[in-house]
Design an enzyme around this catalytic site. Structure first.
Site, short mmCIF file in Angstrom:
data_model
loop_
_atom_site.label_atom_id
_atom_site.label_comp_id
_atom_site.label_asym_id
_atom_site.label_seq_id
_atom_site.Cartn_x
_atom_site.Cartn_y
_atom_site.Cartn_z
N LYS A 22 0.84 -1.21 0.00
CA LYS A 22 0.00 0.00 0.00
C LYS A 22 0.87 1.25 0.00
O LYS A 22 0.64 2.18 -0.78
CB LYS A 22 -0.92 -0.04 1.23
CG LYS A 22 -1.88 1.11 1.32
CD LYS A 22 -3.12 0.73 2.11
CE LYS A 22 -2.93 0.87 3.61
NZ LYS A 22 -2.83 2.27 4.05
N SER A 23 1.86 1.28 0.86
CA SER A 23 2.71 2.49 0.96
C SER A 23 3.42 2.76 -0.36
O SER A 23 3.49 3.91 -0.82
CB SER A 23 3.76 2.30 2.05
OG SER A 23 3.15 2.21 3.30
N ARG A 27 2.96 5.96 -3.22
CA ARG A 27 4.13 6.77 -3.62
C ARG A 27 4.36 6.70 -5.12
O ARG A 27 4.76 7.67 -5.75
CB ARG A 27 5.37 6.32 -2.84
CG ARG A 27 5.30 6.78 -1.36
CD ARG A 27 6.17 5.93 -0.47
NE ARG A 27 6.27 6.43 0.89
CZ ARG A 27 5.34 6.26 1.85
NH1 ARG A 27 4.23 5.60 1.58
NH2 ARG A 27 5.54 6.73 3.07
N GLY A 96 -5.07 8.18 5.29
CA GLY A 96 -4.16 9.14 5.92
C GLY A 96 -2.93 9.37 5.06
O GLY A 96 -2.40 10.50 4.99
N SER A 169 7.22 8.90 12.17
CA SER A 169 6.09 8.75 11.24
C SER A 169 6.56 8.94 9.81
O SER A 169 7.06 10.00 9.43
CB SER A 169 5.01 9.79 11.57
OG SER A 169 4.16 9.96 10.45
N ASP A 324 1.78 -1.25 11.74
CA ASP A 324 0.49 -1.68 11.21
C ASP A 324 0.18 -3.14 11.52
O ASP A 324 -0.95 -3.60 11.33
CB ASP A 324 0.45 -1.46 9.69
CG ASP A 324 0.37 0.02 9.34
OD1 ASP A 324 0.05 0.84 10.22
OD2 ASP A 324 0.65 0.37 8.17
C1 S3P Z 1 2.39 4.78 6.15
C2 S3P Z 1 2.99 5.04 7.33
C3 S3P Z 1 2.52 4.57 8.63
C4 S3P Z 1 1.46 3.49 8.50
C5 S3P Z 1 0.48 3.77 7.43
C6 S3P Z 1 1.17 3.96 6.08
C7 S3P Z 1 2.98 5.31 4.92
O1 S3P Z 1 2.01 5.66 9.33
O2 S3P Z 1 0.79 3.30 9.73
O3 S3P Z 1 -0.44 2.71 7.32
O4 S3P Z 1 2.65 4.82 3.83
O5 S3P Z 1 3.81 6.22 5.02
P1 S3P Z 1 2.99 6.58 10.21
O6 S3P Z 1 4.35 6.41 9.68
O7 S3P Z 1 2.49 7.95 10.09
O8 S3P Z 1 2.89 6.00 11.60
#
Ligand code: S3P
Length: 441
Positions: A22-23, A27, A96, A169, A324
């Protein structure tokens, strides 16, 4: 939609691939849209969150084509300054990552934009990005003045800063790195521990100058230099399977008797592999096979066998590497022998739901002794599936809570079940989750 998951006596045997990370998928879309040239990515996660990112970038003029199964995509980059003002507010849905990372890019555009999303995201803290971005010169504010979305961003000329983030984060770090591409001078972010580093890796692969240093006390300092161009990656950007999604099947295979499961092509970037380290320390038999590097990320097959697990302590630098996965690790702890203590994880309270509360509450309904603490939880494991009660649990609309309880449903004794309320939130990160579960027969 509520969903019941029934106990299965048998283990999970065979092979499985999980959807893309997902991350990295987020990106690829964002950076692909502001690069020069065409980005072609495979293994894209067509979960609701990443589709929100696509929708936002399309609204700003990016041309993004998806294959019929939505796992391959082509993005015609518009260059760093080629996005255009969207005609409507950008809807980040439940994501988020979309809201925070995109804010970094939008802070430097020559137009204004409103970012909004669902009920959950409108409760999540945004000051963590609005404050440092404002320090860089951004005009960004919470429309209701409560530090949460909707956000109004008016693009400005930015300048580099040195920012010490109180939380590890990757979303905060990435927002600042993306804004830093446009800033006058270097932008440096210090985080207490290194969070996932996919942004740094992808930016470097696209030609940006990013430097990272890790200090013996765990602090990470990352500096990005401004640039005029990002270059679309040559060839196909292969996105690995998401270790956060693999985690549910990995955990079920460990907990169910007589399992041997091969999870293929899972991303095992060391900033994400904390779950493997913790499970091994709890007694898990997990083998890493076929370790390779692809698209700047480590990728491997994970061979998992049923294992007797023992309680452990999880804290400090390990937390960002499994943030996560903590809900499903809590589920595993419930069936482990002895006590598991999770500390330094207050961030769990501000995810898609308050995951400390959501897990402890659901675990107690299943008959597990689980207590919330200020920054984590204490779980007294049952040592086996015996004594788990059938129950109805709330997902709180949170995909990771829903899937963690689905794993415990599978681990019930014959005749037992876990009914998960509002389980359709699973589509956020794992389309095809139940189909894969059912594929084991
Ligand atoms: C993410 C970073 C994490 C994670 C989120 C995805 C990202 O949050 O919990 O599901 O893709 O950068 P944080 O790094 O803000 O804790």
């Amino acid at each position: 939609m509520d969903r019941a998951v029934f106990g299965r006596g048998r283990g999970l045997r065979g092979e499985l691939t999980v959807p893309g990370d997902k991350s990295i998928s987020h990106r690829a879309v964002m950076l692909g849209a502001i690069a020069e040239g065409e980005t072609h990515a495979a293994g894209f996660l067509h979960g609701a969150d990443c589709l929100s990112t696509i929708q936002c970038l399309r609204a700003m003029g990016a041309e993004i084509r998806l294959s019929p199964d939505e796992t391959e995509l082509w993005i015609r980059g518009r260059g760093l300054r080629g996005l255009r003002r969207p005609e409507v507010a950008l809807d980040c849905g439940n994501s988020g990552t979309t809201m925070r990372l995109l804010s970094g890019i939008l802070a430097a555009q020559d137009f204004s934009v409103r970012l909004t999303g669902d009920e959950s995201i409108q409760r999540r803290p945004m000051r963590r990005i609005t404050e440092p971005l404002s320090e860089m010169g951004a005009e960004i504010r919470s429309v209701r003045g409560n530090g949460c979305a909707p956000l109004l961003i008016e693009g400005r000329t930015l300048h580099g800063i040195r920012y010490r983030s109180p939380v590890a984060s990757a979303q905060v770090k990435s927002a600042l790195l993306f804004a830093g591409l446009y800033a006058g001078g270097a932008t440096t972010i210090e985080e207490p521990f290194l969070s996932r580093d996919h942004s740094e890796r992808m930016l470097q692969a696209m030609g940006a100058s990013v430097d990272s240093r890790i200090f013996p006390d765990g602090r990470a300092v990352i500096t990005v230099q401004p640039t005029e161009v990002l270059c679309a990656p040559e060839g196909i950007l292969q996105i690995p399977g998401d270790i956060s999604s693999a985690a549910y099947f990995l955990t079920a295979a460990l907990l169910l008797p007589d399992s041997e499961l091969l999870l293929r092509n899972v991303g095992v970037n060391p900033t994400r592999d904390g779950i493997l380290r913790v499970y091994r320390s709890m007694g898990a038999e997990i083998r890493i096979e076929n370790l390779q590097c692809s698209g700047g990320e480590e990728i491997a097959d994970l061979r998992v066998c049923s294992s007797k697990l023992y309680g452990t302590e999880i804290s400090g630098a390990l937390i960002p590497a499994l943030i996560d996965e903590l809900p499903v690790i809590a589920a595993a702890a419930a069936l482990s022998e002895g006590t598991t203590v999770i500390r330094d994880a207050a961030e769990l309270k501000v995810k898609e739901s308050n995951r400390i509360f959501a897990m402890c509450e659901g675990l107690r309904r299943l008959g597990i002794d689980a207590a919330e603490t200020e920054d984590g939880m204490v779980i007294h494991g049952k040592g086996s599936r015996r004594g788990l009660h059938s129950a109805v649990v709330e997902s709180f609309g949170d995909h990771r809570i829903a899937m963690s309880f689905a794993v415990l449903g599978l681990c019930m004794e014959a005749g037992g079940s876990v009914m998960i309320r509002n389980a359709d939130c699973i589509r956020i990160s794992f389309p095809g989750f139940f189909e894969r579960l059912e594929s084991f027969g």
